[in-house]
Structures are given as C-alpha cells and as structure tokens.
Scaffold this active site. Structure first.
Site, mmCIF file in Angstrom:
data_model
loop_
_atom_site.group_PDB
_atom_site.id
_atom_site.type_symbol
_atom_site.label_atom_id
_atom_site.label_comp_id
_atom_site.label_asym_id
_atom_site.label_seq_id
_atom_site.Cartn_x
_atom_site.Cartn_y
_atom_site.Cartn_z
ATOM 1 N N ASP A 46 31.074 30.595 66.650
ATOM 2 C CA ASP A 46 31.798 30.064 67.800
ATOM 3 C C ASP A 46 32.532 31.202 68.494
ATOM 4 O OD1 ASP A 46 34.907 29.575 66.671
ATOM 5 O OD2 ASP A 46 33.377 29.253 65.137
ATOM 6 N N GLU A 137 44.429 21.707 65.865
ATOM 7 C CA GLU A 137 44.944 22.472 64.733
ATOM 8 C C GLU A 137 46.379 22.885 65.013
ATOM 9 O OE1 GLU A 137 43.612 26.707 64.883
ATOM 10 O OE2 GLU A 137 41.914 25.861 66.023
#
Length: 251
Positions: A46, A137
């Site tokens: 990613d 997150e």
C-alpha cells in the site's frame, strides 16, 4: 457480503504455516517459503503520497500482485499522486484499490465516504478493482485522543455511517484496515462489523498477525511490515491469486 471460504480459519492456519518472516530491526519482510511449503500467499503493498511516483512494473517483477493506494483523508485532503499511482498499478497488471484515512472528529462518516468515492474510492466489477478500504486507527495528529474524542457508541455509529454510504454509492462494503489494540479500545470491542466487512489487519514484526480485532476470526489482508521488497507498506492476501480476483469481483 458473506465471506468466501478461502478466508476461514483453516486457510489461516495453512497461510501462517506457509509464511516465514525475517526481521530487520523492528520491521518484518517476508522471506520465500521452502520448496516443500504450500504456494506462498499473494504479495501486495500500500502506498500514499510518501512514495510519490511508484514503479509498479518493477514491483510486479518483484512479486506484487495487488496494491492499495491512498486517495483521501477527511474531506480536505487528496493524494496528489493518486491518479498516477492508481492507474500505474493497473497498467502493471496489479489488482488495485483505493483507501481513505478516517478522521472521525472532523466530519461524519457519510460525508467522508462521499468525498472518498468522488475522488477515487469507487469500485467496479472488472476483476481488477479491489473494494474501497477504510483506514481507521490511532489519531496521528493528537496522540492524547487516540479515539478522536468519540465514545465507543459514537465510533461504531461513525464507522457504520461511512460503510453505509460506501455501499450505497459503490455496491460494496469497505474493507476495514485497523489494529486489534485500536479497534478494541475505541469501539469497545465491537463485533458488529466482522460478518459483513473484510479485515485488513496491521501487525508488524511477527510471523503471524497475532490477535485479531474483536469479532473477526480470520483476516483478508495483513499488513506485516512498513518496508521491504516493495514500495510502501508490505501486505499479504489470505488466499490464492484466483481468490484475490474473485474477491475483487465481489464473489
């Protein structure tokens, strides 16, 4: 969406047995399994604006089979390299998708989802586009408020708001990227998402993802390191390349 059989617990055990990790400092990079082992899991990575112009053809030659590209953050940020990264991954033959970095204290989940879909987070059933992903997150801008000042109930509602809007606009539930520690602390160990959302779990420096967030019994993607043979963060898909393509199609 019901999960396919390749992501069930038995496959997880096989996948973990197939993978060995070598540690470099605090980061883990996947090593090739022995010839006697089962076929290795598809590698991926990613990327975001930090990687700028990515050579995806070279990444594919080094084993990449999929990629997630950061598209947006909140409702005020767009990755200036997104188009080149997203299209470049496709041209290189990777199955690729887009992800959104959530800032739940800035605006509603629905607003952020709509912004995300308008600026790269769409999905189409072509077998080469992964479902949109939600990166939720720790708060990188205020470490004192890791849960963005939201209660457990408010956080769960925010995630559902985001997910419902993504499904309304794209037909797919988003993949959820998170860590077990953050999820359990900030959603109150909510188990409400596991039955309908694929898990992209972050767990670095070990030979397995470790404890999963509450509710999930298996992972679909595992981010196992922040550096390695591929540009950006290092990921694995919990299944074969054929299953990766089927997952992209929504099967």
């Amino acid at each position: 969406m019901a999960f396919s059989a390749h992501r069930r617990a038995g496959v997880l055990a096989t996948a973990t047995a197939a993978l060995t990790l070598t540690l470099t400092g605090t980061h883990a990079t996947a090593a090739e399994p022995s010839r006697a082992a089962v076929p290795p899991l598809p590698r991926g990575h990613d990327v975001s604006s930090h990687q700028k112009r990515v050579d995806f053809a070279r990444a594919r030659a080094r084993g990449a089979r999929f990629a997630y590209v950061k598209a947006t953050e909140s409702t005020t940020y767009r990755n200036p390299y997104f188009a080149g990264q997203y299209d470049g991954a496709r041209r290189a033959g990777l199955v690729r998708g887009a992800y959104h970095f959530a800032l739940p204290n800035r605006s509603s989940g629905a607003r952020q989802a709509a912004y995300f879909v308008r600026h790269g987070g769409n999905w189409r059933a072509d077998g080469r586009t992964l479902p949109p992903a939600l990166d939720i997150e720790y708060n990188p801008y205020d470490k004192r408020h890791k849960c963005y000042g939201l209660s457990h109930r408010q956080m769960v509602r925010w995630i559902w708001s985001f997910s419902d809007e993504v499904r309304r606009e794209t037909g797919r539930r988003p993949v959820i990227y998170t860590t077990a520690n953050w999820w359990n602390a900030c959603t109150g160990r909510s188990r409400a998402f596991a039955a309908s959302h694929a898990l992209w779990v972050a767990g670095h420096g070990s030979s397995s993802p470790g404890k999963l967030p509450a509710g999930w019994r298996y992972w679909t993607f595992w981010q196992y390191g922040v550096k390695g043979r591929l540009p950006g963060d290092q990921d694995l898909f919990n299944g074969s390349v054929n299953r990766l393509r089927a997952f992209a199609l929504g099967r």
